[in-house]
Enzyme design. Structure first.
Site, short mmCIF file in Angstrom:
data_model
loop_
_atom_site.label_atom_id
_atom_site.label_comp_id
_atom_site.label_asym_id
_atom_site.label_seq_id
_atom_site.Cartn_x
_atom_site.Cartn_y
_atom_site.Cartn_z
N HIS A 137 -2.87 -6.88 2.87
CA HIS A 137 -2.44 -8.33 4.26
C HIS A 137 -3.66 -7.35 4.90
CE1 HIS A 137 0.07 -4.81 6.54
NE2 HIS A 137 -0.37 -4.36 5.29
N GLY A 146 0.66 -1.28 -0.40
CA GLY A 146 0.34 0.17 0.72
C GLY A 146 0.86 1.70 0.37
N THR A 147 1.97 1.07 0.71
CA THR A 147 3.11 2.44 0.83
C THR A 147 3.20 2.87 -1.15
OG1 THR A 147 3.25 1.81 3.23
CG2 THR A 147 5.10 3.05 1.64
N ASN A 157 -6.97 4.72 9.89
CA ASN A 157 -6.12 3.76 10.42
C ASN A 157 -6.56 3.56 11.99
OD1 ASN A 157 -4.77 5.38 9.47
ND2 ASN A 157 -2.77 4.59 11.09
N GLN A 214 -7.65 0.45 4.56
CA GLN A 214 -7.86 -0.09 6.16
C GLN A 214 -9.55 0.02 5.54
OE1 GLN A 214 -7.53 -0.50 8.73
NE2 GLN A 214 -4.85 0.09 9.04
N CYS A 233 6.99 5.06 18.07
CA CYS A 233 8.55 5.24 18.40
C CYS A 233 8.91 6.31 17.04
CB CYS A 233 8.86 3.96 19.27
SG CYS A 233 10.10 3.95 20.25
N THR A 264 9.75 -7.82 -11.17
CA THR A 264 8.98 -9.47 -11.29
C THR A 264 7.73 -9.81 -11.16
OG1 THR A 264 10.94 -10.73 -12.44
CG2 THR A 264 9.13 -11.94 -12.30
N SER A 268 -4.38 -2.81 -0.09
CA SER A 268 -3.41 -3.64 0.02
C SER A 268 -3.66 -4.40 0.54
CB SER A 268 -2.63 -2.92 1.24
OG SER A 268 -1.49 -3.17 2.17
N1 PLP Z 1 -2.46 3.44 4.54
C1 PLP Z 1 -3.07 3.20 5.41
C2 PLP Z 1 -4.69 3.83 6.17
C3 PLP Z 1 -2.59 2.32 6.26
O1 PLP Z 1 -3.14 1.45 7.81
C4 PLP Z 1 -1.28 1.76 5.69
C5 PLP Z 1 -0.62 0.29 6.85
O2 PLP Z 1 -1.10 0.04 7.65
C6 PLP Z 1 -1.04 2.34 4.57
C7 PLP Z 1 -1.59 3.01 4.45
C8 PLP Z 1 0.42 0.90 3.95
O3 PLP Z 1 -0.23 -0.16 3.67
P1 PLP Z 1 1.16 -1.80 3.05
O4 PLP Z 1 0.99 -1.79 4.91
O5 PLP Z 1 0.44 -2.87 2.77
O6 PLP Z 1 2.30 -0.44 3.23
#
Ligand code: PLP
Length: 395
Positions: free
Chosen positions: A202, A71-72, A151, A180, A326, A238, A200
């Protein structure tokens, strides 16, 4: 009692169905999805199916879905890619103060490279203030990036009203971080009216390290990962076939299971919230009571540090998340709670509980009992609490 996991907003386990779907892609179907021989052809079939599963889930065409490494990465791509592609039109971007760091830090990076960013405030419940968006919009605004659901406190943003405002500015792009939201609320790109949308794997019982970006057909944004011709030459590298196949199955299952899943999570969440509020004094629910993700509860406990609660819950086998991050050895209070105007001391005493499919009523009840003990114990040790108690008694 076995260990209890109440941190599904951080990550979810891979479901059995998803794992079964992924397994052959590590062994028998190991081919490079871009190879032209039979090994490649069977692998690409899995990737194509996943693309179609994602497209059905979010209401777009398969060729509008691009797989990424997280997601990042999808957020990086959407924001940098849109900014670089549209900079001739303007250099102003709007986001909110409660975005995930993968959005906020990209905006900060763009500021260092000549872009101007407006960070919209939110109200005390964690909703973006649409009137502030109206005020912030300009002719040179090229991108608005606002998450679908937060989140930390679970606030579901007024995306329709946001889109109404953006639509009045021709050429301004709308990006939505829906990480989320998938599986928790309906996510339909047409209904939202966005040009770009991040998800994302996971967060909905799929694997980690895989995400996707929806890019509306006809929209050209700059590439971020430059390499070979993968993802229709838009994202090199890939293809992680097992992960992509897993994400596809996970999103299909998430949509199919959504009514039961959200009802289950919501009943646990509501039981938890009502027990905590009635049985533990001096607590504050952070975030809204309606338009909130069904599995999110976030509480501040007066006079104690969130970390103290987190560590003691962990010792009792209960996994939760604290509102502080942290960074460089010190505990930074949550930027989300601060933006909501939560008192800084209460920010430090915040804990997020996020429920999932395997959680039970017994687990919720056990956690409430443990929480009561821990909060009482920590307050008895807290000089601040004792001072306040003393003052209260003197009144
Ligand atoms: N955006 C939101 C709102 C999230 O909660 C998260 C992950 O906690 C991300 C983006 C990032 O996703 P990823 O963990 O797949 O990089």
């Amino acid at each position: 009692m076995d260990r209890i996991y109440f941190d599904h907003a951080a990550t979810t386990p891979v479901s059995k169905n998803v794992l079964d779907k992924m397994m052959p892609y590590f062994t028998d179907v190991f081919g490079n999805a871009h190879s032209q021989h039979s090994f490649g052809r069977v692998a690409i079939k899995g990737v194509d199916e996943a693309r179609s599963q994602v497209s059905k889930a979010i209401g777009c065409l398969p060729n509008e879905v691009y797989f990424t490494g997280s997601g990042t990465e999808a957020n990086n791509w959407a924001i940098k890619g849109a900014a670089l592609a549209k900079q001739a039109r303007g250099k102003h971007i709007i986001t909110s103060q409660i975005e995930h760091p993968s959005v906020l830090n990209n905006c900060k990076w763009l500021e260092k490279h000549g872009f101007e960013v407006t960070y919209l405030p939110v109200d005390s419940e964690g909703f973006v203030i649409v009137d502030e968006l109206k005020k912030a919009m300009r002719q040179d605004t090229i991108l608005v990036s606002i998450m679908l659901a937060n989140n930390e406190v679970g606030s579901i943003q007024p995306y329709k009203q946001i889109n109404e405002v953006i639509k009045q500015y021709k050429g301004c792009l709308y990006h939505v971080d829906a990480v989320q939201a998938i599986g928790a609320i309906k996510v339909d790109v047409k209904d939202i009216g966005c040009d770009l949308l991040t998800l994302s794997g996971h967060k909905f019982y799929g694997p980690k390290g895989v995400g996707a970006l929806f890019i509306r057909n006809g929209l050209k944004i700059e590439k971020l990962i430059i390499g070979g011709g993968q993802e229709r030459a838009m994202r090199g590298g890939t293809t992680n076939t097992p992960a992509v196949v897993g994400l596809g199955q996970a999103i299909q299952d998430a949509i199919a299971n959504m009514p039961q899943y959200t009802a289950h999570c919501q009943s646990l969440r509501d039981r938890f919230i009502s027990r905590v509020e009635s049985e533990i004094p001096m607590v504050k629910l952070n975030g809204p009571r309606t338009n909130r993700l069904p599995n999110n509860a976030n509480f501040s406990f007066e006079f104690i540090e969130g970390e103290g609660i987190l560590f003691r819950l962990d010792l009792a086998g209960i996994a939760v998340s604290s509102g502080s991050a942290c960074s460089s050895g010190s505990l930074e209070p949550s930027h989300v709670l601060q933006a909501m105007g939560v008192d800084i001391v209460l920010c430090h005493g915040s804990i997020r509980f996020s429920f999932g499919s395997a959680n039970t009523v017994e687990q919720v009840d056990y956690a409430v009992e443990k929480l009561k003990e821990i909060v009482k114990f920590l307050r008895e040790m807290s000089p601040l609490f004792n001072l306040n108690e003393g003052e209260a008694k003197n009144v």
